[in-house]
Scaffold this active site. Structure first.
Site, PDB file in Angstrom:
ATOM      1  N   GLU A   1       6.877  -5.509  -9.330  1.00  0.00           N
ATOM      2  CA  GLU A   1       7.279  -6.592  -8.321  1.00  0.00           C
ATOM      3  C   GLU A   1       8.626  -7.007  -8.500  1.00  0.00           C
ATOM      4  O   GLU A   1       8.663  -7.321  -9.447  1.00  0.00           O
ATOM      5  CB  GLU A   1       5.987  -7.592  -8.125  1.00  0.00           C
ATOM      6  CG  GLU A   1       6.546  -8.380  -6.883  1.00  0.00           C
ATOM      7  CD  GLU A   1       5.888 -10.241  -6.423  1.00  0.00           C
ATOM      8  OE1 GLU A   1       6.138 -11.285  -5.484  1.00  0.00           O
ATOM      9  OE2 GLU A   1       4.757 -10.532  -7.139  1.00  0.00           O
TER      10      GLU A   1
ATOM     11  N   GLU B   1      12.763 -10.598 -12.078  1.00  0.00           N
ATOM     12  CA  GLU B   1      13.259 -11.691 -11.432  1.00  0.00           C
ATOM     13  C   GLU B   1      14.861 -11.157 -11.823  1.00  0.00           C
ATOM     14  O   GLU B   1      14.943 -11.631 -13.072  1.00  0.00           O
ATOM     15  CB  GLU B   1      12.318 -12.890 -11.744  1.00  0.00           C
ATOM     16  CG  GLU B   1      13.064 -14.135 -10.580  1.00  0.00           C
ATOM     17  CD  GLU B   1      13.080 -14.179  -9.592  1.00  0.00           C
ATOM     18  OE1 GLU B   1      12.380 -14.408  -8.925  1.00  0.00           O
ATOM     19  OE2 GLU B   1      14.386 -14.596  -9.202  1.00  0.00           O
TER      20      GLU B   1
ATOM     21  N   ASP C   1      18.386  -7.510 -12.173  1.00  0.00           N
ATOM     22  CA  ASP C   1      18.719  -7.549 -10.711  1.00  0.00           C
ATOM     23  C   ASP C   1      18.284  -6.554 -10.242  1.00  0.00           C
ATOM     24  O   ASP C   1      18.814  -5.290 -10.663  1.00  0.00           O
ATOM     25  CB  ASP C   1      20.327  -8.163 -10.804  1.00  0.00           C
ATOM     26  CG  ASP C   1      20.451  -7.748  -8.993  1.00  0.00           C
ATOM     27  OD1 ASP C   1      19.918  -7.238  -8.739  1.00  0.00           O
ATOM     28  OD2 ASP C   1      21.568  -8.720  -9.141  1.00  0.00           O
TER      29      ASP C   1
ATOM     30  N   ASP D   1      14.980 -11.769  -0.218  1.00  0.00           N
ATOM     31  CA  ASP D   1      16.008 -13.326   0.386  1.00  0.00           C
ATOM     32  C   ASP D   1      16.317 -11.779   1.711  1.00  0.00           C
ATOM     33  O   ASP D   1      16.873 -11.262   1.806  1.00  0.00           O
ATOM     34  CB  ASP D   1      16.754 -13.431  -0.439  1.00  0.00           C
ATOM     35  CG  ASP D   1      16.598 -14.461  -1.977  1.00  0.00           C
ATOM     36  OD1 ASP D   1      15.565 -14.735  -1.471  1.00  0.00           O
ATOM     37  OD2 ASP D   1      16.795 -13.979  -2.752  1.00  0.00           O
TER      38      ASP D   1
ATOM     39  N   LYS E   1      23.234 -12.924   7.263  1.00  0.00           N
ATOM     40  CA  LYS E   1      24.757 -11.876   7.999  1.00  0.00           C
ATOM     41  C   LYS E   1      24.757 -10.863   8.143  1.00  0.00           C
ATOM     42  O   LYS E   1      23.680 -10.454   6.873  1.00  0.00           O
ATOM     43  CB  LYS E   1      25.528 -12.669   7.480  1.00  0.00           C
ATOM     44  CG  LYS E   1      25.953 -14.352   7.043  1.00  0.00           C
ATOM     45  CD  LYS E   1      27.423 -14.850   6.667  1.00  0.00           C
ATOM     46  CE  LYS E   1      27.702 -16.287   6.652  1.00  0.00           C
ATOM     47  NZ  LYS E   1      27.383 -16.775   5.943  1.00  0.00           N
TER      48      LYS E   1
ATOM     49  N   THR F   1       1.130 -14.642  -1.963  1.00  0.00           N
ATOM     50  CA  THR F   1       1.930 -15.284  -2.918  1.00  0.00           C
ATOM     51  C   THR F   1       2.391 -16.987  -2.327  1.00  0.00           C
ATOM     52  O   THR F   1       2.056 -17.551  -1.757  1.00  0.00           O
ATOM     53  CB  THR F   1       3.029 -14.845  -2.135  1.00  0.00           C
ATOM     54  OG1 THR F   1       4.478 -15.287  -1.753  1.00  0.00           O
ATOM     55  CG2 THR F   1       3.311 -13.148  -2.157  1.00  0.00           C
TER      56      THR F   1
ATOM     57  N   TYR G   1       5.451 -18.263  -1.144  1.00  0.00           N
ATOM     58  CA  TYR G   1       5.746 -18.616  -0.089  1.00  0.00           C
ATOM     59  C   TYR G   1       4.657 -18.388   0.967  1.00  0.00           C
ATOM     60  O   TYR G   1       4.609 -19.115   1.648  1.00  0.00           O
ATOM     61  CB  TYR G   1       7.154 -16.963  -0.337  1.00  0.00           C
ATOM     62  CG  TYR G   1       9.022 -18.094  -0.757  1.00  0.00           C
ATOM     63  CD1 TYR G   1       8.481 -18.189  -1.738  1.00  0.00           C
ATOM     64  CD2 TYR G   1       9.521 -17.653  -0.273  1.00  0.00           C
ATOM     65  CE1 TYR G   1       9.515 -18.802  -2.867  1.00  0.00           C
ATOM     66  CE2 TYR G   1      11.153 -18.312  -0.788  1.00  0.00           C
ATOM     67  CZ  TYR G   1      11.038 -18.659  -2.180  1.00  0.00           C
ATOM     68  OH  TYR G   1      12.642 -19.154  -2.623  1.00  0.00           O
TER      69      TYR G   1
HETATM   70  N1  SAH Z   1       7.577 -13.709  -4.231  1.00  0.00           N
HETATM   71  C1  SAH Z   1       7.691 -14.352  -4.255  1.00  0.00           C
HETATM   72  C2  SAH Z   1       9.469 -15.515  -4.558  1.00  0.00           C
HETATM   73  C3  SAH Z   1      10.076 -14.888  -2.830  1.00  0.00           C
HETATM   74  S1  SAH Z   1      11.103 -15.937  -3.207  1.00  0.00           S
HETATM   75  C4  SAH Z   1       6.952 -15.399  -3.236  1.00  0.00           C
HETATM   76  O1  SAH Z   1       6.687 -14.899  -1.939  1.00  0.00           O
HETATM   77  O2  SAH Z   1       6.368 -16.384  -3.832  1.00  0.00           O
HETATM   78  C5  SAH Z   1      12.894 -14.376  -3.777  1.00  0.00           C
HETATM   79  C6  SAH Z   1      12.462 -14.075  -5.101  1.00  0.00           C
HETATM   80  O3  SAH Z   1      13.662 -12.866  -5.107  1.00  0.00           O
HETATM   81  C7  SAH Z   1      13.405 -15.215  -5.386  1.00  0.00           C
HETATM   82  O4  SAH Z   1      12.946 -14.985  -6.867  1.00  0.00           O
HETATM   83  C8  SAH Z   1      14.668 -14.290  -6.170  1.00  0.00           C
HETATM   84  O5  SAH Z   1      15.206 -15.391  -6.911  1.00  0.00           O
HETATM   85  C9  SAH Z   1      14.524 -13.140  -6.389  1.00  0.00           C
HETATM   86  N2  SAH Z   1      15.373 -12.187  -6.062  1.00  0.00           N
HETATM   87  C10 SAH Z   1      16.307 -11.975  -5.053  1.00  0.00           C
HETATM   88  N3  SAH Z   1      17.583 -10.805  -4.864  1.00  0.00           N
HETATM   89  C11 SAH Z   1      16.802 -10.503  -5.848  1.00  0.00           C
HETATM   90  C12 SAH Z   1      17.488  -9.062  -7.083  1.00  0.00           C
HETATM   91  N4  SAH Z   1      18.599  -8.552  -6.303  1.00  0.00           N
HETATM   92  N5  SAH Z   1      16.779  -8.888  -8.138  1.00  0.00           N
HETATM   93  C13 SAH Z   1      15.585  -9.114  -8.697  1.00  0.00           C
HETATM   94  N6  SAH Z   1      14.823 -10.284  -7.887  1.00  0.00           N
HETATM   95  C14 SAH Z   1      15.936 -11.050  -7.048  1.00  0.00           C
END
Ligand code: SAH
Length: 217
Positions: free
Chosen positions: A43, A68, A98, A120, A124, A195, A197
Site C-alpha cells: 500500500e 508512507e 517517497d 493526495d 493544480k 481506510t 479516510y
Molecule cells: N491511505 C490512508 C491515508 C490517505 S492520505 C487512508 O486512506 O486513510 C494520503 C497519504 O499518502 C498521506 O499519509 C501521505 O503522507 C501519503 N503520501 C502522499 N504522497 C506520497 C508519496 N509520494 N509517497 C509515499 N506516501 C505518500
C-alpha cells in the site's frame, strides 16, 4: 482535502528503531528473498495503517508492506502493532519512502498487488505528475508488478478519479472494475476494508470511487 502535517516529537527516532520497519533497500531485498511462495501486496501512502493491518490479519498467506512518506504519520501505524503485542501480524512491515523512489527498493516484476487509498489529489494542473494514479507514477508501478499484477485505487475525490481513468491505459494497464459509488455495490463491499479516510468521507455522504486495473501482458 488538505494534507496537514504536524510534527510528532520523536517520531523519526521511533521509526528508525522500530522492528516493524524495513530500514533500507538491503533490508527490503532480504525480506523479499525470504518470501519464496507468498504473494506480496503493497500500500502506497498507507497513512495510519488501519487498512493494511486488517488485510494482513485476514490474509496470513500474503506478505504486506505499507509505505508512507512521513514518520509523523507512520508512527501511528507502528503504535497500533505495538499495542497488539503478540497478536500483531507477522506478515506486515512498513517502509518509509517517497513513491517516486520505489524502483530503488523493489526489483522488476516482484509485486502482486498495489493499493492506493485516498491519495493526495494535487488539484493544480501543474502538479498533476505528483498524483499517484498519474501515468508517470503508474509507469513506475507497472515495472515492479508481476505480469497480471493489479492496482486498486479508492478515493472520494471525483476530479482525481476522472483524471485517473485517463491515465492507466498509456501506462500499460487495462480496467478490471470501476465504480463511482463503491458503498452501493454489494458484491464489491463483501470484501471491502475501510481506510481511515474512507470512513471519514463516507460518513459525511461522499460517494467512494474505486477501480481495479491489471498490468497488460
Ligand atoms: N491511505 C490512508 C491515508 C490517505 S492520505 C487512508 O486512506 O486513510 C494520503 C497519504 O499518502 C498521506 O499519509 C501521505 O503522507 C501519503 N503520501 C502522499 N504522497 C506520497 C508519496 N509520494 N509517497 C509515499 N506516501 C505518500
Amino acid at each position: 482535502m488538505i494534507m496537514r502535517l504536524k510534527h510528532v516529537k520523536g517520531s523519526e527516532e521511533a521509526v528508525e528503531k522500530s522492528s516493524f520497519v524495513l530500514h533500507s533497500s538491503e533490508e527490503v531485498k532480504e525480506k523479499l528473498s525470504e518470501l519464496s511462495d507468498s504473494r506480496l501486496f503493497l500500500e502506497i501512502g498507507m497513512g495510519k495503517g488501519r487498512f493494511i493491518t486488517e488485510n494482513a490479519l485476514l490474509n496470513p498467506d500474503v506478505f504486506y508492506i505499507g509505505m508512507e512518506m512521513y514518520e509523523s504519520v507512520m508512527i501511528k501505524a507502528i503504535k497500533r502493532l505495538e499495542d497488539m503485542e503478540d497478536k500483531a501480524p507477522s506478515n506486515l512491515m512498513f517502509l518509509r519512502m517517497d513513491a517516486k523512489d520505489i524502483l530503488d527498493f523493489f526489483p522488476e516484476e516482484s509485486v502482486d498487488r498495489i493499493y492506493l487509498n485516498f491519495s493526495d489529489p494535487w488539484p493544480k494542473n501543474r502538479h498533476s505528475k505528483r498524483r499517484l494514479p498519474s501515468r508517470e507514477f503508474l509507469s513506475l508501478f507497472e515495472k515492479i508488478l508481476k505480469p497480471g499484477g493489479d492496482i486498486e485505487f479508492k478515493t472520494d475525490n471525483r476530479d482525481l478519479f476522472d483524471f485517473a481513468l485517463k491515465e492507466y491505459e498509456p501506462a500499460g494497464f487495462k480496467i478490471q472494475y470501476q465504480t463511482f459509488d463503491l458503498h452501493k455495490d454489494e458484491d464489491e463491499m463483501k470484501n471491502n476494508i475501510m481506510t481511515e479516510y474512507e470512513e471519514k468521507f463516507s460518513s459525511i455522504g461522499n460517494p467512494i470511487c474505486k477501480y481495479r486495473i491489471k498490468k497488460l501482458p
